[in-house]
Design a protein around this motif. Structure first.
Motif, PDB file in Angstrom:
ATOM      1  N   MET A 279       0.971  -0.988  -0.116  1.00  0.00           N
ATOM      2  CA  MET A 279      -0.376  -0.222  -0.045  1.00  0.00           C
ATOM      3  C   MET A 279       0.847   1.212   0.033  1.00  0.00           C
ATOM      4  N   THR A 280       0.426   2.674  -0.607  1.00  0.00           N
ATOM      5  CA  THR A 280       1.215   3.832  -1.132  1.00  0.00           C
ATOM      6  C   THR A 280       0.984   4.303   0.555  1.00  0.00           C
ATOM      7  N   ASP A 281       1.718   5.110   0.728  1.00  0.00           N
ATOM      8  CA  ASP A 281       1.651   6.119   1.823  1.00  0.00           C
ATOM      9  C   ASP A 281       0.663   7.401   1.288  1.00  0.00           C
ATOM     10  N   LEU A 282       0.166   8.106   2.057  1.00  0.00           N
ATOM     11  CA  LEU A 282      -0.588   8.871   2.043  1.00  0.00           C
ATOM     12  C   LEU A 282      -0.144   9.723   3.236  1.00  0.00           C
ATOM     13  N   ILE A 283      -0.732  11.249   2.441  1.00  0.00           N
ATOM     14  CA  ILE A 283       0.010  12.406   3.028  1.00  0.00           C
ATOM     15  C   ILE A 283      -1.526  13.310   3.001  1.00  0.00           C
ATOM     16  N   GLU A 284      -1.816  13.910   4.406  1.00  0.00           N
ATOM     17  CA  GLU A 284      -2.276  15.048   4.588  1.00  0.00           C
ATOM     18  C   GLU A 284      -2.182  16.445   4.100  1.00  0.00           C
ATOM     19  N   VAL A 285      -3.285  16.406   3.079  1.00  0.00           N
ATOM     20  CA  VAL A 285      -3.172  17.787   2.238  1.00  0.00           C
ATOM     21  C   VAL A 285      -4.402  18.443   2.433  1.00  0.00           C
ATOM     22  N   ARG A 286      -4.191  19.613   2.327  1.00  0.00           N
ATOM     23  CA  ARG A 286      -5.517  20.653   2.873  1.00  0.00           C
ATOM     24  C   ARG A 286      -6.770  21.337   1.016  1.00  0.00           C
ATOM     25  N   ALA A 287      -7.631  20.363   1.624  1.00  0.00           N
ATOM     26  CA  ALA A 287      -7.982  20.491  -0.460  1.00  0.00           C
ATOM     27  C   ALA A 287      -7.840  21.805  -1.191  1.00  0.00           C
TER      28      ALA A 287
ATOM     29  N   LYS B 269      -6.274  13.495   2.884  1.00  0.00           N
ATOM     30  CA  LYS B 269      -5.444  12.074   2.147  1.00  0.00           C
ATOM     31  C   LYS B 269      -4.635  12.083   0.744  1.00  0.00           C
ATOM     32  N   VAL B 270      -4.111  11.726   0.497  1.00  0.00           N
ATOM     33  CA  VAL B 270      -3.943  11.566  -0.773  1.00  0.00           C
ATOM     34  C   VAL B 270      -2.144  10.768  -1.188  1.00  0.00           C
ATOM     35  N   PRO B 271      -2.285  10.196  -1.832  1.00  0.00           N
ATOM     36  CA  PRO B 271      -0.923   8.961  -2.116  1.00  0.00           C
ATOM     37  C   PRO B 271       0.742  10.504  -2.366  1.00  0.00           C
ATOM     38  N   LYS B 272       1.779   9.540  -1.593  1.00  0.00           N
ATOM     39  CA  LYS B 272       2.031  10.324  -1.043  1.00  0.00           C
ATOM     40  C   LYS B 272       3.365  10.685  -2.496  1.00  0.00           C
ATOM     41  N   GLU B 273       3.349   9.805  -3.756  1.00  0.00           N
ATOM     42  CA  GLU B 273       4.075   9.311  -4.594  1.00  0.00           C
ATOM     43  C   GLU B 273       3.627  10.494  -5.465  1.00  0.00           C
ATOM     44  N   LEU B 274       1.756  11.040  -5.582  1.00  0.00           N
ATOM     45  CA  LEU B 274       2.044  12.174  -6.423  1.00  0.00           C
ATOM     46  C   LEU B 274       1.108  13.347  -6.013  1.00  0.00           C
ATOM     47  N   LEU B 275       2.370  13.707  -5.019  1.00  0.00           N
ATOM     48  CA  LEU B 275       2.773  15.024  -4.473  1.00  0.00           C
ATOM     49  C   LEU B 275       3.882  15.645  -5.467  1.00  0.00           C
ATOM     50  N   SER B 276       4.721  14.628  -6.412  1.00  0.00           N
ATOM     51  CA  SER B 276       5.819  14.536  -7.280  1.00  0.00           C
ATOM     52  C   SER B 276       5.015  14.555  -8.848  1.00  0.00           C
ATOM     53  N   CYS B 277       3.788  14.160  -8.957  1.00  0.00           N
ATOM     54  CA  CYS B 277       3.392  14.103 -10.033  1.00  0.00           C
ATOM     55  C   CYS B 277       3.222  14.938 -11.344  1.00  0.00           C
ATOM     56  N   PRO B 278       3.700  15.228 -12.431  1.00  0.00           N
ATOM     57  CA  PRO B 278       4.027  16.680 -13.247  1.00  0.00           C
ATOM     58  C   PRO B 278       2.796  16.843 -13.592  1.00  0.00           C
TER      59      PRO B 278
ATOM     60  N   ASN C  52      -5.565  23.520  -1.191  1.00  0.00           N
ATOM     61  CA  ASN C  52      -4.152  23.803  -1.329  1.00  0.00           C
ATOM     62  C   ASN C  52      -3.856  22.700  -3.142  1.00  0.00           C
ATOM     63  N   LEU C  53      -4.551  21.858  -2.781  1.00  0.00           N
ATOM     64  CA  LEU C  53      -4.914  20.762  -4.099  1.00  0.00           C
ATOM     65  C   LEU C  53      -4.226  20.558  -5.593  1.00  0.00           C
ATOM     66  N   ILE C  54      -3.661  20.448  -5.948  1.00  0.00           N
ATOM     67  CA  ILE C  54      -3.788  20.689  -7.794  1.00  0.00           C
ATOM     68  C   ILE C  54      -3.247  19.895  -8.433  1.00  0.00           C
ATOM     69  N   GLY C  55      -3.203  19.655  -9.767  1.00  0.00           N
ATOM     70  CA  GLY C  55      -2.541  18.159 -10.493  1.00  0.00           C
ATOM     71  C   GLY C  55      -3.304  17.254  -9.917  1.00  0.00           C
ATOM     72  N   ALA C  56      -2.076  15.791 -10.617  1.00  0.00           N
ATOM     73  CA  ALA C  56      -2.753  14.635  -9.869  1.00  0.00           C
ATOM     74  C   ALA C  56      -3.130  14.208  -8.659  1.00  0.00           C
ATOM     75  N   PRO C  57      -2.784  15.155  -7.424  1.00  0.00           N
ATOM     76  CA  PRO C  57      -3.343  14.649  -6.337  1.00  0.00           C
ATOM     77  C   PRO C  57      -4.872  15.267  -6.155  1.00  0.00           C
ATOM     78  N   LEU C  58      -4.961  16.498  -6.670  1.00  0.00           N
ATOM     79  CA  LEU C  58      -6.703  17.222  -6.791  1.00  0.00           C
ATOM     80  C   LEU C  58      -7.224  15.106  -7.994  1.00  0.00           C
ATOM     81  N   ASP C  59      -6.434  15.110  -8.838  1.00  0.00           N
ATOM     82  CA  ASP C  59      -7.294  14.720  -9.501  1.00  0.00           C
ATOM     83  C   ASP C  59      -8.098  13.196  -8.898  1.00  0.00           C
TER      84      ASP C  59
END
Length: 129
Positions: free
Chosen positions: A1-9, A119-128, A11-18
């Protein structure tokens, strides 16, 4: 399972928002592919998407969500930090701002369905995407 990280709605953009929109709208078989978010999502017309899911940038996906949730959009030049000064949201919900109308609406939809912190997958935070 991928690590999840908390983010404010807000502030979301890009893949984490999707990703968060897919979770908020009960998409099934949600996964992260090489190109971005892939899921099966039933459309309001009875069809489904089985390819890239990018409602925050694709009007054919995000626009349907605006209609489905009786959303509204506003261009407010006084909003700081937002190039187009867009705010948006579903009916009877908190409106949030964003750099585009779709981003603003998607943020508001996530906030309405999942809350102000998601909570969004941590790996998405670095997605372009």
């Amino acid at each position: 399972m991928t690590d999840l990280i908390e983010v404010r709605a807000a502030n979301l953009i890009g893949a984490p928002l999707d990703w968060a929109v897919a979770k908020a709208t009960d998409a099934s078989e949600l996964s992260i592919g090489e190109q971005g978010i892939v899921c099966i999502y039933d459309t309001p017309e009875g069809g489904c998407w089985t390819n890239l899911y990018q409602p925050s940038t694709d009007w054919s996906q995000g626009g349907l969500l605006i209609d489905e949730h009786q959303g509204g959009l506003s261009h407010d030049r006084h909003l700081s930090g937002s190039p187009c000064g867009c705010s948006a949201g579903p009916i009877n919900s908190t409106w949030l701002s964003g750099p585009t109308a779709l981003v603003a609406f998607c943020r508001s939809l996530v906030h309405a369905k999942l809350g102000p912190i998601v909570k969004v997958p941590k790996e998405l935070l670095s997605c372009p995407n």
